[in-house]
Design a protein around this motif. Structure first.
Motif, PDB file in Angstrom:
ATOM      1  N   SER A   1       0.627  -1.183  -0.133  1.00  0.00           N
ATOM      2  CA  SER A   1      -0.116   0.242   0.555  1.00  0.00           C
ATOM      3  C   SER A   1       0.751   1.356  -0.047  1.00  0.00           C
ATOM      4  CB  SER A   1      -1.074  -0.158   1.395  1.00  0.00           C
ATOM      5  OG  SER A   1      -0.417  -0.304   2.450  1.00  0.00           O
TER       6      SER A   1
ATOM      7  N   ASN B   1      -1.738   4.521  13.124  1.00  0.00           N
ATOM      8  CA  ASN B   1      -0.074   4.011  13.500  1.00  0.00           C
ATOM      9  C   ASN B   1       0.810   5.113  13.757  1.00  0.00           C
ATOM     10  OD1 ASN B   1       2.111   2.611  13.648  1.00  0.00           O
ATOM     11  ND2 ASN B   1       2.186   1.909  11.320  1.00  0.00           N
TER      12      ASN B   1
ATOM     13  N   ASP C   1      -6.076   5.121   5.201  1.00  0.00           N
ATOM     14  CA  ASP C   1      -5.646   4.449   5.487  1.00  0.00           C
ATOM     15  C   ASP C   1      -5.529   3.194   5.682  1.00  0.00           C
ATOM     16  OD1 ASP C   1      -2.840   2.438   5.930  1.00  0.00           O
ATOM     17  OD2 ASP C   1      -1.291   4.021   5.086  1.00  0.00           O
TER      18      ASP C   1
ATOM     19  N   TYR D   1      -4.919  -1.424   8.861  1.00  0.00           N
ATOM     20  CA  TYR D   1      -5.593  -2.082   9.997  1.00  0.00           C
ATOM     21  C   TYR D   1      -6.662  -2.576  10.345  1.00  0.00           C
ATOM     22  CZ  TYR D   1      -0.030  -1.523  11.443  1.00  0.00           C
ATOM     23  OH  TYR D   1       0.975  -0.780  11.149  1.00  0.00           O
TER      24      TYR D   1
ATOM     25  N   THR E   1      -3.782  -3.769   2.550  1.00  0.00           N
ATOM     26  CA  THR E   1      -2.514  -3.723   2.344  1.00  0.00           C
ATOM     27  C   THR E   1      -2.414  -5.604   3.086  1.00  0.00           C
ATOM     28  OG1 THR E   1      -0.254  -4.310   3.256  1.00  0.00           O
ATOM     29  CG2 THR E   1      -1.716  -3.429   4.952  1.00  0.00           C
TER      30      THR E   1
ATOM     31  N   SER F   1       0.117  -7.591   3.553  1.00  0.00           N
ATOM     32  CA  SER F   1       0.851  -7.308   4.708  1.00  0.00           C
ATOM     33  C   SER F   1       0.993  -7.389   6.095  1.00  0.00           C
ATOM     34  CB  SER F   1       1.851  -6.013   4.805  1.00  0.00           C
ATOM     35  OG  SER F   1       2.330  -5.276   3.712  1.00  0.00           O
ATOM     36  N   LYS F   2      -0.372  -7.488   6.300  1.00  0.00           N
ATOM     37  CA  LYS F   2      -0.360  -7.645   8.173  1.00  0.00           C
ATOM     38  C   LYS F   2      -1.568  -9.205   8.146  1.00  0.00           C
ATOM     39  CE  LYS F   2       1.932  -3.415   8.287  1.00  0.00           C
ATOM     40  NZ  LYS F   2       1.253  -2.777   8.132  1.00  0.00           N
TER      41      LYS F   2
ATOM     42  N   ARG G   1       4.819  -8.000  -0.408  1.00  0.00           N
ATOM     43  CA  ARG G   1       4.644  -6.966  -0.762  1.00  0.00           C
ATOM     44  C   ARG G   1       3.281  -6.640  -1.684  1.00  0.00           C
ATOM     45  NH1 ARG G   1       5.038  -4.136   1.874  1.00  0.00           N
ATOM     46  NH2 ARG G   1       5.645  -2.386   0.823  1.00  0.00           N
TER      47      ARG G   1
HETATM   48  C1  LIG Z   1       1.839  -0.943   7.349  1.00  0.00           C
HETATM   49  C2  LIG Z   1       1.493  -0.089   7.032  1.00  0.00           C
HETATM   50  C3  LIG Z   1       1.345  -0.391   5.725  1.00  0.00           C
HETATM   51  C4  LIG Z   1       1.855  -1.151   4.383  1.00  0.00           C
HETATM   52  O1  LIG Z   1       2.569  -0.856   3.424  1.00  0.00           O
HETATM   53  P1  LIG Z   1       2.590  -2.051   2.710  1.00  0.00           P
HETATM   54  O2  LIG Z   1       3.599  -1.213   1.870  1.00  0.00           O
HETATM   55  O3  LIG Z   1       1.849  -2.410   1.945  1.00  0.00           O
HETATM   56  O4  LIG Z   1       3.601  -3.125   3.542  1.00  0.00           O
HETATM   57  C5  LIG Z   1      -0.263   1.160   5.197  1.00  0.00           C
HETATM   58  N1  LIG Z   1       0.333   2.116   5.895  1.00  0.00           N
HETATM   59  C6  LIG Z   1      -0.173   1.536   7.459  1.00  0.00           C
HETATM   60  C7  LIG Z   1      -0.199   2.975   8.084  1.00  0.00           C
HETATM   61  C8  LIG Z   1       0.511   1.020   7.846  1.00  0.00           C
HETATM   62  O5  LIG Z   1       1.451   0.690   9.682  1.00  0.00           O
END
Ligand SMILES: *Cc1c(COP(=O)(O)O)cnc(C)c1O
Length: 360
Positions: free
Chosen positions: A85, A159, A184, A187, A210, A212-213, A221
């Protein structure tokens, strides 16, 4: 010959890094505590075996976008996919930011919301949150009126504070923002409601997500946004051709077949969040309410830096936010599995024990 100098507008600063210390319990970068399900690996291996290596990938990532669209009940044309993201955010800034334009953020929030504008030569207007890290609509009104931002970033759950905005607040910010509102939701799956409900075919509101989480795919990615189709078309003109490789497109599609497993893992983490928050509430720390897979806390009796060092001595790594603006003394715990969380709680109990603190 001369070495080129870095672009004048890029005063080189350290950027966004979390130190990777070699420890047993790594709870510092908000990833999922487990790899994807075994079935995912097997299904993905089959897909990868069928890839035509000598051909460019599907430039439109049509199958992946359809799968994400179905997952959220929107049209495939409303989905833009990219390499994490963060690349979605960068493409937004490349498309709607740039010289003479401004992005608004409300601090403290995700560091990349101000870093990416800087590297795309976009000005940043940083508003402040209230003392308890809530969005302050008077401040939003002031920042948007003074700076006329083309993009306003909100992060919900935020975050590094973990706190979620209400629907009322996001609607109010959308009404005040003169340009695009980006929510964004890295989470989002951990939270009780999503701003996806606010996305329409016309309004300049997008929600970023994302893999990623929650999808346990930080190594892969992959991220995306859901928004109006006209905006997705504009982003597609700006992002590099074939930016999303065939492997990732396959991985993103296959992951969505394991939604039930993902939901079960999210439920476990939400339960752990309640358990760990309750345990922290009984200790000498200040804890902020989290709607995410991490918890922000501040030791009351000793500095965050000392606690961070001592936790590392116990082979437990959390994120040290103690020197970040507005976060003096704070640490951020990523929730791990129950064992890891127990290790963290035991280590913190030991570190905060007054008998052990005398030498601090
Ligand atoms: C972890 C995180 C992302 C994730 O980014 P990626 O590039 O998808 O890994 C995006 N925004 C926030 C607030 C995050 O904490």
């Amino acid at each position: 010959m001369r070495r080129p100098s870095v672009r004048d507008d890029l005063a080189l600063h350290p950027g966004y890094h979390s130190p990777q210390v070699d420890v047993d319990v790594r709870l510092n970068t908000n990833e999922a505590p487990e790899s994807p399900p075994d079935g995912f690996r097997a299904a993905l291996a089959d897909e990868l075996a069928a890839i035509d290596w000598h051909r460019y990938p599907d430039r439109d990532a049509a199958a992946l976008r359809s799968a994400i669209a179905e997952h959220h009940g929107v049209e495939p044309g409303q989905v833009f996919v990219a390499n994490g993201s963060n690349e979605v955010l960068q493409t937004l800034c490349l498309t709607y930011g740039g010289p003479g334009r401004t992005v608004a953020t409300f601090e403290p929030t995700y560091a990349l919301h101000s870093h990416i504008p800087k590297i795309t030569n976009t000005a940043v207007a940083s508003g402040e949150r209230t003392d308890d890290f809530a969005i302050d609509l008077d401040e939003v009104r002031r920042v948007t009126a003074e700076h006329d931002p083309t993009i306003t970033f909100l992060c919900s759950p935020n975050n590094p504070t973990g706190m979620i905005e209400t629907e009322e607040t996001i609607r109010a910010v959308a009404d005040l923002a003169p340009g695009l509102l980006v929510v964004d939701e890295a989470y989002g799956q951990f939270a009780p409601w999503s701003a996806l409900e606010l996305v329409t075919p016309d309004d300049p509101i997008v929600v970023t997500r994302t893999y990623s989480k929650t999808w346990s795919m930080a190594a892969g990615r992959l991220g995306y946004l859901v928004g109006p189709a006209w905006l997705v078309d504009e982003l597609s003109e700006v992002v590099l051709p074939y930016h999303l490789d065939a492997f990732k497109q396959a991985a993103g599609r296959v992951a969505l077949r394991f939604e039930a497993e993902m939901q079960a893992r999210v439920a476990t983490l939400v339960e752990e969040r309640g358990r760990v928050s309750a345990a922290l509430a009984g200790m000498d720390v200040t804890v902020w309410p989290s709607a995410s897979n991490f918890i922000l806390f501040r030791p009351d009796t000793v500095s965050g830096d000392i606690v961070w060092d001592r936790l590392v001595e116990h082979s437990v790594l959390v994120r040290n936010c103690a020197s970040w603006p507005r976060l003096d003394g704070c640490l951020r715990l990523t929730l791990g599995n129950a064992d890891e969380n127990d290790r963290f709680l035991a280590a913190l109990t030991d570190v905060l024990d007054p008998a052990n603190l005398e030498s601090a």
